[in-house]
Design a protein around this motif. Structure first.
Motif, PDB file in Angstrom:
ATOM      1  N   LEU A  27      48.445  39.292  32.110  1.00  0.00           N
ATOM      2  CA  LEU A  27      49.174  40.364  31.227  1.00  0.00           C
ATOM      3  C   LEU A  27      49.712  39.984  29.894  1.00  0.00           C
ATOM      4  O   LEU A  27      49.628  40.860  28.946  1.00  0.00           O
ATOM      5  N   SER A  28      50.073  38.644  29.771  1.00  0.00           N
ATOM      6  CA  SER A  28      50.378  38.298  28.431  1.00  0.00           C
ATOM      7  C   SER A  28      49.352  38.430  27.390  1.00  0.00           C
ATOM      8  O   SER A  28      49.594  38.478  26.159  1.00  0.00           O
ATOM      9  N   ARG A  29      48.040  38.324  27.907  1.00  0.00           N
ATOM     10  CA  ARG A  29      46.888  38.260  26.992  1.00  0.00           C
ATOM     11  C   ARG A  29      46.363  39.802  26.731  1.00  0.00           C
ATOM     12  O   ARG A  29      45.509  39.864  26.019  1.00  0.00           O
ATOM     13  N   LEU A  30      47.350  40.587  27.098  1.00  0.00           N
ATOM     14  CA  LEU A  30      46.804  42.038  27.009  1.00  0.00           C
ATOM     15  C   LEU A  30      47.272  42.838  25.891  1.00  0.00           C
ATOM     16  O   LEU A  30      48.620  42.384  25.552  1.00  0.00           O
ATOM     17  N   GLY A  31      46.727  43.313  24.998  1.00  0.00           N
ATOM     18  CA  GLY A  31      47.196  43.728  23.632  1.00  0.00           C
ATOM     19  C   GLY A  31      48.380  44.908  23.894  1.00  0.00           C
ATOM     20  O   GLY A  31      48.043  45.672  24.958  1.00  0.00           O
ATOM     21  N   GLN A  32      49.675  45.090  23.249  1.00  0.00           N
ATOM     22  CA  GLN A  32      50.405  45.861  23.694  1.00  0.00           C
ATOM     23  C   GLN A  32      49.771  47.626  23.686  1.00  0.00           C
ATOM     24  O   GLN A  32      50.325  48.434  24.290  1.00  0.00           O
ATOM     25  N   GLY A  35      60.209  41.922  28.306  1.00  0.00           N
ATOM     26  CA  GLY A  35      61.139  41.261  29.228  1.00  0.00           C
ATOM     27  C   GLY A  35      60.364  40.493  30.612  1.00  0.00           C
ATOM     28  O   GLY A  35      60.860  39.550  30.684  1.00  0.00           O
ATOM     29  N   LEU A  36      59.386  41.170  30.977  1.00  0.00           N
ATOM     30  CA  LEU A  36      58.892  40.345  32.177  1.00  0.00           C
ATOM     31  C   LEU A  36      58.148  39.259  31.995  1.00  0.00           C
ATOM     32  O   LEU A  36      58.228  38.388  32.675  1.00  0.00           O
ATOM     33  N   LEU A  37      57.462  39.314  30.664  1.00  0.00           N
ATOM     34  CA  LEU A  37      56.682  37.927  30.178  1.00  0.00           C
ATOM     35  C   LEU A  37      57.701  37.059  29.921  1.00  0.00           C
ATOM     36  O   LEU A  37      57.681  35.986  30.462  1.00  0.00           O
ATOM     37  N   ALA A  38      58.794  37.630  29.314  1.00  0.00           N
ATOM     38  CA  ALA A  38      59.712  36.582  28.781  1.00  0.00           C
ATOM     39  C   ALA A  38      60.461  35.810  30.304  1.00  0.00           C
ATOM     40  O   ALA A  38      60.645  34.742  30.141  1.00  0.00           O
ATOM     41  N   LEU A  39      60.465  36.385  31.177  1.00  0.00           N
ATOM     42  CA  LEU A  39      61.130  35.976  32.072  1.00  0.00           C
ATOM     43  C   LEU A  39      60.176  35.042  33.152  1.00  0.00           C
ATOM     44  O   LEU A  39      60.474  34.195  33.936  1.00  0.00           O
ATOM     45  N   GLY A  40      59.096  35.252  32.854  1.00  0.00           N
ATOM     46  CA  GLY A  40      57.960  34.422  33.364  1.00  0.00           C
ATOM     47  C   GLY A  40      57.721  34.540  34.721  1.00  0.00           C
ATOM     48  O   GLY A  40      57.719  33.456  35.610  1.00  0.00           O
ATOM     49  N   LEU A  41      57.971  35.700  35.368  1.00  0.00           N
ATOM     50  CA  LEU A  41      58.057  36.200  36.670  1.00  0.00           C
ATOM     51  C   LEU A  41      56.635  35.772  37.314  1.00  0.00           C
ATOM     52  O   LEU A  41      55.528  36.402  36.921  1.00  0.00           O
ATOM     53  N   ALA A  42      56.753  35.717  38.539  1.00  0.00           N
ATOM     54  CA  ALA A  42      55.582  35.689  39.586  1.00  0.00           C
ATOM     55  C   ALA A  42      54.065  35.108  38.919  1.00  0.00           C
ATOM     56  O   ALA A  42      54.241  34.361  37.894  1.00  0.00           O
TER      57      ALA A  42
END
Lengths: 260, 96
Positions: free
Chosen positions: A137-142, B14-21
Protein backbone atom coordinates in the motif's frame (compact mmCIF):
# COMPACT_ATOMS: atom_id res chain seq x y z
CA UNK A 1 -25.13 -53.34 -11.28
CA UNK A 2 -27.68 -50.61 -10.64
CA UNK A 3 -28.98 -52.18 -7.49
CA UNK A 4 -27.40 -49.66 -5.12
CA UNK A 5 -28.58 -46.67 -7.16
CA UNK A 6 -32.09 -48.13 -7.21
CA UNK A 7 -32.26 -48.81 -3.54
CA UNK A 8 -30.69 -45.65 -2.12
CA UNK A 9 -33.52 -43.17 -2.82
CA UNK A 10 -36.04 -45.46 -1.14
CA UNK A 11 -33.68 -46.05 1.75
CA UNK A 12 -33.18 -42.30 2.10
CA UNK A 13 -36.95 -41.70 2.20
CA UNK A 14 -37.30 -44.40 4.83
CA UNK A 15 -34.68 -42.67 6.99
CA UNK A 16 -35.66 -39.05 6.42
CA UNK A 17 -39.42 -39.27 6.00
CA UNK A 18 -40.27 -42.50 7.72
CA UNK A 19 -41.60 -44.13 4.54
CA UNK A 20 -41.85 -47.87 4.19
CA UNK A 21 -38.32 -49.23 3.62
CA UNK A 22 -37.63 -50.66 0.15
CA UNK A 23 -38.15 -54.38 -0.17
CA UNK A 24 -34.64 -55.09 -1.43
CA UNK A 25 -33.14 -54.50 1.99
CA UNK A 26 -31.43 -57.60 3.27
CA UNK A 27 -33.55 -58.72 6.17
CA UNK A 28 -31.26 -61.55 7.21
CA UNK A 29 -29.73 -59.46 10.01
CA UNK A 30 -30.37 -61.62 13.05
CA UNK A 31 -30.78 -59.12 15.89
CA UNK A 32 -33.39 -56.66 14.70
CA UNK A 33 -36.26 -56.45 12.29
CA UNK A 34 -35.79 -54.19 9.29
CA UNK A 35 -38.06 -51.56 10.77
CA UNK A 36 -36.17 -51.50 14.08
CA UNK A 37 -32.87 -51.29 12.25
CA UNK A 38 -34.20 -48.41 10.16
CA UNK A 39 -35.37 -46.68 13.33
CA UNK A 40 -31.90 -47.01 14.83
CA UNK A 41 -30.39 -45.63 11.66
CA UNK A 42 -32.85 -42.74 11.65
CA UNK A 43 -32.07 -41.99 15.26
CA UNK A 44 -28.40 -41.70 14.44
CA UNK A 45 -29.22 -39.54 11.44
CA UNK A 46 -31.22 -37.17 13.66
CA UNK A 47 -28.60 -37.32 16.40
CA UNK A 48 -25.80 -36.35 14.05
CA UNK A 49 -27.74 -33.41 12.64
CA UNK A 50 -28.75 -32.36 16.14
CA UNK A 51 -25.10 -32.40 17.19
CA UNK A 52 -24.10 -30.42 14.13
CA UNK A 53 -26.70 -27.77 15.05
CA UNK A 54 -25.67 -27.82 18.70
CA UNK A 55 -22.09 -27.22 17.57
CA UNK A 56 -23.09 -24.28 15.41
CA UNK A 57 -25.61 -22.74 17.84
CA UNK A 58 -24.29 -23.12 21.39
CA UNK A 59 -25.61 -19.72 22.52
CA UNK A 60 -29.12 -20.36 21.20
CA UNK A 61 -28.95 -23.70 23.01
CA UNK A 62 -28.08 -22.05 26.32
CA UNK A 63 -30.70 -19.34 25.88
CA UNK A 64 -33.58 -21.75 25.41
CA UNK A 65 -32.33 -24.73 27.40
CA UNK A 66 -31.71 -28.31 26.28
CA UNK A 67 -35.29 -29.54 26.02
CA UNK A 68 -36.48 -26.63 23.96
CA UNK A 69 -33.37 -26.73 21.80
CA UNK A 70 -33.94 -30.40 21.05
CA UNK A 71 -37.49 -29.63 19.94
CA UNK A 72 -36.26 -26.74 17.87
CA UNK A 73 -33.62 -28.84 16.14
CA UNK A 74 -36.05 -31.71 15.55
CA UNK A 75 -38.45 -29.33 13.85
CA UNK A 76 -35.61 -27.77 11.86
CA UNK A 77 -34.28 -31.13 10.72
CA UNK A 78 -37.78 -32.12 9.60
CA UNK A 79 -38.04 -29.05 7.37
CA UNK A 80 -34.39 -28.78 6.27
CA UNK A 81 -32.76 -32.04 5.24
CA UNK A 82 -28.99 -31.96 4.94
CA UNK A 83 -27.94 -31.09 1.40
CA UNK A 84 -24.20 -31.43 1.80
CA UNK A 85 -21.82 -34.22 2.61
CA UNK A 86 -20.10 -31.77 4.94
CA UNK A 87 -21.98 -31.37 8.22
CA UNK A 88 -20.35 -27.98 8.75
CA UNK A 89 -22.64 -26.65 6.04
CA UNK A 90 -25.72 -27.74 7.92
CA UNK A 91 -27.86 -25.18 9.74
CA UNK A 92 -27.66 -22.12 7.54
CA UNK A 93 -31.42 -21.45 7.63
CA UNK A 94 -31.69 -21.50 11.41
CA UNK A 95 -32.19 -17.75 11.92
CA UNK A 96 -35.08 -17.64 9.44
CA UNK A 97 -36.47 -20.86 10.87
CA UNK A 98 -36.49 -19.52 14.43
CA UNK A 99 -38.15 -16.30 13.25
CA UNK A 100 -41.07 -18.41 12.03
CA UNK A 101 -41.01 -20.95 14.88
CA UNK A 102 -44.07 -20.16 16.97
CA UNK A 103 -42.84 -21.45 20.34
CA UNK A 104 -39.87 -19.05 20.10
CA UNK A 105 -41.86 -15.95 19.12
CA UNK A 106 -41.52 -14.52 22.58
CA UNK A 107 -37.74 -14.28 22.18
CA UNK A 108 -37.65 -11.59 19.52
CA UNK A 109 -33.86 -11.37 19.57
CA UNK A 110 -33.28 -15.10 19.06
CA UNK A 111 -33.17 -15.07 15.22
CA UNK A 112 -30.48 -12.38 15.31
CA UNK A 113 -28.46 -14.32 17.88
CA UNK A 114 -28.72 -17.32 15.55
CA UNK A 115 -27.56 -15.18 12.61
CA UNK A 116 -24.55 -14.05 14.65
CA UNK A 117 -23.75 -17.63 15.60
CA UNK A 118 -23.94 -18.74 11.98
CA UNK A 119 -21.55 -15.92 11.07
CA UNK A 120 -19.17 -17.15 13.79
CA UNK A 121 -19.51 -20.71 12.53
CA UNK A 122 -18.75 -19.66 8.95
CA UNK A 123 -15.86 -17.48 10.15
CA UNK A 124 -14.37 -20.43 11.98
CA UNK A 125 -14.38 -22.58 8.85
CA UNK A 126 -13.60 -19.82 6.34
CA UNK A 127 -10.49 -20.10 4.22
CA UNK A 128 -7.23 -18.71 5.47
CA UNK A 129 -6.03 -15.47 3.94
CA UNK A 130 -3.26 -12.99 4.59
CA UNK A 131 -3.81 -9.52 5.98
CA UNK A 132 -3.58 -6.23 4.15
CA UNK A 133 -0.01 -5.69 2.97
CA UNK A 134 0.80 -2.17 4.11
CA UNK A 135 4.17 -2.35 2.40
CA UNK A 136 2.42 -2.77 -0.93
CA UNK A 137 0.00 0.00 0.00
CA UNK A 138 2.85 2.37 0.81
CA UNK A 139 4.12 2.02 -2.78
CA UNK A 140 0.80 3.19 -4.19
CA UNK A 141 0.52 6.81 -5.29
CA UNK A 142 -1.92 8.93 -3.32
CA UNK A 143 -3.84 9.79 -6.47
CA UNK A 144 -5.05 6.17 -6.52
CA UNK A 145 -6.51 6.23 -2.99
CA UNK A 146 -10.07 7.11 -4.05
CA UNK A 147 -10.05 4.11 -6.40
CA UNK A 148 -8.88 1.61 -3.81
CA UNK A 149 -11.10 -1.44 -3.47
CA UNK A 150 -10.50 -3.18 -0.15
CA UNK A 151 -11.01 -6.93 -0.11
CA UNK A 152 -12.47 -8.32 3.09
CA UNK A 153 -10.98 -11.34 4.77
CA UNK A 154 -13.14 -14.42 4.07
CA UNK A 155 -13.67 -14.85 7.82
CA UNK A 156 -15.11 -11.36 8.28
CA UNK A 157 -18.86 -10.97 8.76
CA UNK A 158 -21.18 -8.24 10.01
CA UNK A 159 -24.54 -8.86 11.63
CA UNK A 160 -26.80 -5.94 12.45
CA UNK A 161 -29.61 -6.23 14.97
CA UNK A 162 -31.95 -3.95 16.91
CA UNK A 163 -30.96 -6.02 19.98
CA UNK A 164 -27.66 -6.19 21.87
CA UNK A 165 -26.65 -9.51 20.30
CA UNK A 166 -22.91 -9.07 20.84
CA UNK A 167 -23.49 -8.65 24.60
CA UNK A 168 -25.73 -11.70 24.60
CA UNK A 169 -23.10 -13.70 22.72
CA UNK A 170 -20.29 -12.66 25.10
CA UNK A 171 -22.38 -13.49 28.16
CA UNK A 172 -22.63 -17.09 26.94
CA UNK A 173 -19.00 -17.80 26.17
CA UNK A 174 -17.08 -20.31 28.29
CA UNK A 175 -15.79 -18.61 31.41
CA UNK A 176 -18.23 -15.70 31.29
CA UNK A 177 -19.91 -14.97 34.64
CA UNK A 178 -23.33 -16.56 35.15
CA UNK A 179 -25.00 -13.65 36.85
CA UNK A 180 -25.43 -11.38 33.86
CA UNK A 181 -28.47 -9.32 33.08
CA UNK A 182 -28.97 -7.84 29.65
CA UNK A 183 -31.39 -5.05 28.86
CA UNK A 184 -32.85 -5.55 25.40
CA UNK A 185 -33.51 -1.84 25.13
CA UNK A 186 -29.79 -1.20 25.28
CA UNK A 187 -29.86 -0.17 21.63
CA UNK A 188 -28.99 -1.72 18.28
CA UNK A 189 -25.79 -3.61 17.60
CA UNK A 190 -23.48 -3.86 14.62
CA UNK A 191 -21.63 -7.06 15.42
CA UNK A 192 -18.33 -7.65 13.66
CA UNK A 193 -17.07 -11.21 13.40
CA UNK A 194 -13.46 -11.90 12.60
CA UNK A 195 -11.02 -14.74 13.15
CA UNK A 196 -7.68 -14.34 14.79
CA UNK A 197 -5.58 -17.46 14.28
CA UNK A 198 -8.14 -20.11 15.18
CA UNK A 199 -10.28 -18.01 17.49
CA UNK A 200 -13.48 -16.34 16.39
CA UNK A 201 -13.82 -12.85 17.83
CA UNK A 202 -17.01 -10.83 18.10
CA UNK A 203 -16.72 -7.07 18.34
CA UNK A 204 -19.00 -4.10 17.80
CA UNK A 205 -18.87 -1.21 15.38
CA UNK A 206 -20.54 2.18 15.64
CA UNK A 207 -23.13 3.03 13.01
CA UNK A 208 -20.82 5.13 10.84
CA UNK A 209 -18.00 2.61 10.45
CA UNK A 210 -20.53 -0.22 10.10
CA UNK A 211 -22.19 1.61 7.23
CA UNK A 212 -18.82 2.31 5.66
CA UNK A 213 -17.72 -1.31 5.95
CA UNK A 214 -20.99 -2.57 4.51
CA UNK A 215 -20.48 -0.33 1.45
CA UNK A 216 -16.85 -1.48 1.16
CA UNK A 217 -18.06 -5.07 1.42
CA UNK A 218 -20.07 -4.53 -1.77
CA UNK A 219 -16.87 -3.77 -3.66
CA UNK A 220 -17.36 0.01 -3.71
CA UNK A 221 -14.20 2.10 -3.91
CA UNK A 222 -12.71 3.79 -0.86
CA UNK A 223 -13.57 7.25 -2.23
CA UNK A 224 -17.24 6.47 -2.91
CA UNK A 225 -17.73 4.51 0.30
CA UNK A 226 -16.25 7.32 2.36
CA UNK A 227 -18.31 9.99 0.60
CA UNK A 228 -21.46 7.90 1.02
CA UNK A 229 -20.79 7.40 4.72
CA UNK A 230 -20.02 11.08 5.33
CA UNK A 231 -23.37 12.04 3.83
CA UNK A 232 -25.17 10.13 6.56
CA UNK A 233 -22.59 10.53 9.32
CA UNK A 234 -20.77 13.85 8.89
CA UNK A 235 -18.59 13.10 11.94
CA UNK A 236 -17.36 9.78 10.53
CA UNK A 237 -13.69 9.31 11.48
CA UNK A 238 -12.17 7.35 8.63
CA UNK A 239 -8.66 7.32 10.04
CA UNK A 240 -9.67 5.81 13.38
CA UNK A 241 -12.05 3.34 11.77
CA UNK A 242 -9.61 2.22 9.11
CA UNK A 243 -6.78 1.75 11.61
CA UNK A 244 -8.97 -0.31 13.86
CA UNK A 245 -10.29 -2.54 11.09
CA UNK A 246 -6.86 -3.08 9.55
CA UNK A 247 -5.31 -3.92 12.91
CA UNK A 248 -8.06 -6.47 13.48
CA UNK A 249 -7.29 -8.14 10.17
CA UNK A 250 -10.61 -7.31 8.52
CA UNK A 251 -8.97 -6.79 5.13
CA UNK A 252 -7.07 -9.41 3.20
CA UNK A 253 -5.94 -7.38 0.22
CA UNK A 254 -6.66 -4.41 -2.01
CA UNK A 255 -7.03 -3.67 -5.68
CA UNK A 256 -7.13 -0.42 -7.54
CA UNK A 257 -10.13 0.09 -9.78
CA UNK A 258 -8.99 0.73 -13.32
CA UNK A 259 -5.48 -0.65 -12.80
CA UNK A 260 -4.50 -4.14 -13.89
CA UNK B 1 -19.01 12.93 -6.20
CA UNK B 2 -16.40 14.54 -4.02
CA UNK B 3 -13.56 12.14 -3.58
CA UNK B 4 -12.25 13.44 -0.26
CA UNK B 5 -8.68 13.03 -1.47
CA UNK B 6 -7.16 14.79 1.51
CA UNK B 7 -9.12 12.81 4.04
CA UNK B 8 -8.14 9.54 2.38
CA UNK B 9 -4.48 10.57 2.32
CA UNK B 10 -4.55 11.33 6.03
CA UNK B 11 -6.31 8.08 6.88
CA UNK B 12 -4.00 5.89 4.81
CA UNK B 13 -0.99 7.93 5.87
CA UNK B 14 -1.92 7.18 9.47
CA UNK B 15 -2.25 3.53 8.67
CA UNK B 16 1.17 3.38 7.04
CA UNK B 17 2.76 5.33 9.88
CA UNK B 18 1.47 2.79 12.36
CA UNK B 19 3.03 0.05 10.25
CA UNK B 20 0.06 -2.18 10.87
CA UNK B 21 -0.38 -5.75 9.72
CA UNK B 22 1.02 -7.37 6.64
CA UNK B 23 4.62 -6.39 5.92
CA UNK B 24 7.46 -8.83 5.72
CA UNK B 25 5.98 -11.15 8.30
CA UNK B 26 2.96 -11.89 6.13
CA UNK B 27 4.45 -15.15 4.91
CA UNK B 28 5.30 -16.39 8.40
CA UNK B 29 1.91 -15.39 9.65
CA UNK B 30 0.27 -17.44 6.98
CA UNK B 31 2.11 -20.55 8.07
CA UNK B 32 1.24 -19.90 11.68
CA UNK B 33 -2.42 -19.68 10.78
CA UNK B 34 -2.45 -22.86 8.74
CA UNK B 35 -5.19 -25.10 10.03
CA UNK B 36 -5.00 -28.82 10.24
CA UNK B 37 -7.58 -30.47 8.07
CA UNK B 38 -9.84 -32.65 10.09
CA UNK B 39 -9.62 -30.57 13.22
CA UNK B 40 -13.21 -30.05 14.20
CA UNK B 41 -14.82 -27.55 16.49
CA UNK B 42 -15.29 -29.08 19.91
CA UNK B 43 -17.99 -31.71 19.78
CA UNK B 44 -18.67 -31.42 16.08
CA UNK B 45 -18.35 -34.13 13.51
CA UNK B 46 -17.08 -36.30 16.25
CA UNK B 47 -18.76 -39.66 15.99
CA UNK B 48 -18.09 -40.53 19.58
CA UNK B 49 -19.93 -37.47 20.84
CA UNK B 50 -23.10 -38.91 19.46
CA UNK B 51 -22.95 -41.76 21.93
CA UNK B 52 -23.29 -39.48 24.89
CA UNK B 53 -26.20 -37.62 23.37
CA UNK B 54 -28.09 -40.66 22.20
CA UNK B 55 -28.57 -44.19 23.16
CA UNK B 56 -29.15 -45.54 19.72
CA UNK B 57 -31.64 -48.32 20.06
CA UNK B 58 -33.17 -46.88 23.18
CA UNK B 59 -34.59 -43.85 21.44
CA UNK B 60 -35.24 -45.47 18.15
CA UNK B 61 -38.98 -45.40 17.97
CA UNK B 62 -41.17 -43.41 15.68
CA UNK B 63 -43.37 -42.28 18.50
CA UNK B 64 -41.08 -40.24 20.67
CA UNK B 65 -41.18 -37.19 18.45
CA UNK B 66 -41.61 -34.43 21.01
CA UNK B 67 -43.22 -31.88 18.72
CA UNK B 68 -46.71 -32.00 20.15
CA UNK B 69 -45.59 -30.74 23.55
CA UNK B 70 -46.12 -27.12 24.37
CA UNK B 71 -42.54 -25.99 24.31
CA UNK B 72 -41.36 -23.22 26.60
CA UNK B 73 -37.80 -21.93 26.48
CA UNK B 74 -36.13 -22.59 29.82
CA UNK B 75 -32.58 -21.40 29.55
CA UNK B 76 -30.64 -18.26 30.25
CA UNK B 77 -33.23 -16.24 28.32
CA UNK B 78 -34.82 -15.26 31.63
CA UNK B 79 -31.77 -13.06 32.24
CA UNK B 80 -32.52 -10.99 29.19
CA UNK B 81 -35.34 -8.52 29.51
CA UNK B 82 -36.67 -5.28 28.15
CA UNK B 83 -39.73 -3.59 26.73
CA UNK B 84 -39.00 -4.78 23.21
CA UNK B 85 -38.99 -8.42 24.31
CA UNK B 86 -42.61 -8.97 23.40
CA UNK B 87 -42.86 -6.77 20.35
CA UNK B 88 -42.25 -9.05 17.46
CA UNK B 89 -44.41 -11.95 18.57
CA UNK B 90 -47.43 -9.80 18.96
CA UNK B 91 -49.09 -12.55 20.95
CA UNK B 92 -47.47 -11.78 24.27
CA UNK B 93 -48.04 -8.45 25.91
CA UNK B 94 -46.32 -7.17 28.98
CA UNK B 95 -49.38 -7.23 31.19
CA UNK B 96 -49.89 -10.89 31.86
Amino acid sequence: MNALGDILPGFSRAIVRGDEPPGQINSAYPKHTVSTAIDVYRNNYLGNLHDALAGAYPVVGQLVGNDFFRRLTRAYIGKNPSRSGNLHHYGEQMAAFIAAFLPAQQLAYLPDVAALEWACHCAYFAEDAGTLDTGKLSRLGQEHYPDLVLVLHPACYMVRSPYPIADIWHAHQPGAPDDFHIDLDGGPCNALVIRNDDSVIVGELDDAIALWLSIIQNGTTLGDATAGTLEKHPDFDLQAGLSRLVSQGVFADFLVKGLP
Amino acid sequence: MENHQKLLSIAIGGLLALGLAGNASAADKKVEMEKCFGVAKAGMNDCSSNKSAHSCAGQATKNNDPMDFVAVPKGTCDKIAGGSLMDSGGMMKKAM
